[in-house]
Design an enzyme around this catalytic site. Structure first.
Site, PDB file in Angstrom:
ATOM      1  N   ARG A   1      11.577  -1.229  12.010  1.00 12.30           N
ATOM      2  CA  ARG A   1      10.180  -1.108  12.469  1.00 12.30           C
ATOM      3  C   ARG A   1       9.909  -2.190  13.502  1.00 12.30           C
ATOM      4  NH1 ARG A   1       5.167   0.121   8.386  1.00 12.30           N
ATOM      5  NH2 ARG A   1       4.036  -1.198   9.857  1.00 12.30           N
TER       6      ARG A   1
ATOM      7  N   ARG B   1      -9.889   0.439   8.414  1.00  7.27           N
ATOM      8  CA  ARG B   1      -9.528  -0.927   8.784  1.00  7.27           C
ATOM      9  C   ARG B   1     -10.656  -1.634   9.523  1.00  7.27           C
ATOM     10  NH1 ARG B   1      -3.596   0.023   8.723  1.00  7.27           N
ATOM     11  NH2 ARG B   1      -2.569  -1.928   9.219  1.00  7.27           N
TER      12      ARG B   1
ATOM     13  N   ARG C   1      -0.615  -9.322  13.014  1.00  8.16           N
ATOM     14  CA  ARG C   1      -1.163  -8.274  12.124  1.00  8.16           C
ATOM     15  C   ARG C   1      -1.977  -8.917  11.004  1.00  8.16           C
ATOM     16  NH1 ARG C   1       4.343  -5.582  10.777  1.00  8.16           N
ATOM     17  NH2 ARG C   1       3.259  -4.362   9.185  1.00  8.16           N
TER      18      ARG C   1
ATOM     19  N   LYS D   1       0.837  -1.210   0.000  1.00 11.07           N
ATOM     20  CA  LYS D   1       0.000   0.000   0.000  1.00 11.07           C
ATOM     21  C   LYS D   1       0.875   1.265   0.000  1.00 11.07           C
ATOM     22  CE  LYS D   1      -2.098  -1.198   3.878  1.00 11.07           C
ATOM     23  NZ  LYS D   1      -1.459  -2.489   4.218  1.00 11.07           N
TER      24      LYS D   1
ATOM     25  N   ARG E   1      11.966  -6.309   5.449  1.00 12.20           N
ATOM     26  CA  ARG E   1      11.956  -4.895   5.837  1.00 12.20           C
ATOM     27  C   ARG E   1      12.401  -4.734   7.290  1.00 12.20           C
ATOM     28  NH1 ARG E   1       6.551  -1.507   5.557  1.00 12.20           N
ATOM     29  NH2 ARG E   1       6.078  -2.841   7.319  1.00 12.20           N
TER      30      ARG E   1
END
Ligand code: AP5
Length: 191
Positions: free
Chosen positions: A134, A89, A145, A14, A128
């Site tokens: 992160r 969401r 998630r 996204k 990532r």
């Protein structure tokens, strides 16, 4: 004016596609994940609360994220179009967005839903995690998630499906290939 939602599970691309679309269409990007991470970095009261929730991979309350969107829409020039990334969401968030946009004389034109299998999502996010730091890009949180997406966010697809706004797009391939698939769908609603 084009108002677009980029929808999809964590790691579906996204944010990556939003960056490219902003350049092409001069849209304003609203990512609730980025807004929340800015609060975390600034160590605001909201940020401290949000960090604990984000690190577990759970959803921050509807009230908080809807409030953030409301503030962003107030800041914007009304002639601009928007890309909503990572919002809505929940169905309640989707309803609230509809009401807020109506107040500004706007509506959603298209919901682009990036389709990526779970294995590929985990691979992308672990990669990532190694590079970005992160704190929610670790296997345990990534798994939660994805579960939260399946259980709490997927019902949003029906909300937009009923309104004929929902457009699934194959989210596997090169970033450029996926971008071209999205552009083809935007062309259809623009003409
Ligand atoms: P958020 O920041 O929205 O995270 P997310 O949905 O988990 O999305 P990501 O940023 O991880 O993935 P993405 O789909 O944007 O993919 P990206 O382009 O980055 O939310 C974080 C947290 O904040 C939530 O868990 C929740 O706690 C809270 N939150 C946020 N919004 C909320 C809301 N509305 N309500 C309640 N809580 C909320 O790509 C991922 C990686 O893949 C990158 O490294 C990228 O380079 C790579 N990649 C991209 N495209 C490709 C490709 N085609 N091939 C290979 N790799 C690719």
């Amino acid at each position: 004016m084009l108002n677009l939602i980029l929808f999809g599970p964590p790691g579906s691309g996204k944010g990556t596609q939003a960056e490219k679309l902003i350049d092409k269409y001069n849209l304003k990007h609203i990512s609730t994940g980025d807004l929340l991470r800015a609060e975390v970095a600034a160590q605001t009261e909201l940020g401290v609360k949000a960090k604990a929730i984000m690190d577990k991979g759970e959803l921050v309350s509807d009230e908080i994220v809807i409030g953030m969107i409301e503030n962003k829409l107030k800041e914007g020039k009304l002639e601009e179009g928007y890309i909503f990334d990572g919002f809505p969401r929940t169905v309640d968030q989707a309803r609230a967005l509809r009401n807020l946009l109506t107040d500004h004389g706007m509506e959603i034109n298209l919901v682009v839903a990036l389709q990526v299998d779970k294995e590929e999502l985990i691979k992308r996010l672990l990669k990532r995690g190694e590079e970005s730091g992160r704190t929610d890009d670790n296997l345990e949180t990534i798994t939660n998630r994805i579960n939260v997406y399946e259980n709490q966010t997927k019902p949003v697809t029906r909300y937009y499906g009923k309104r004929k706004l929902y457009q699934p797009i194959d989210g596997v391939g090169t970033i450029e290939e996926i971008f071209l698939r999205i552009l083809a769908e935007i062309e259809k609603v623009e003409h």
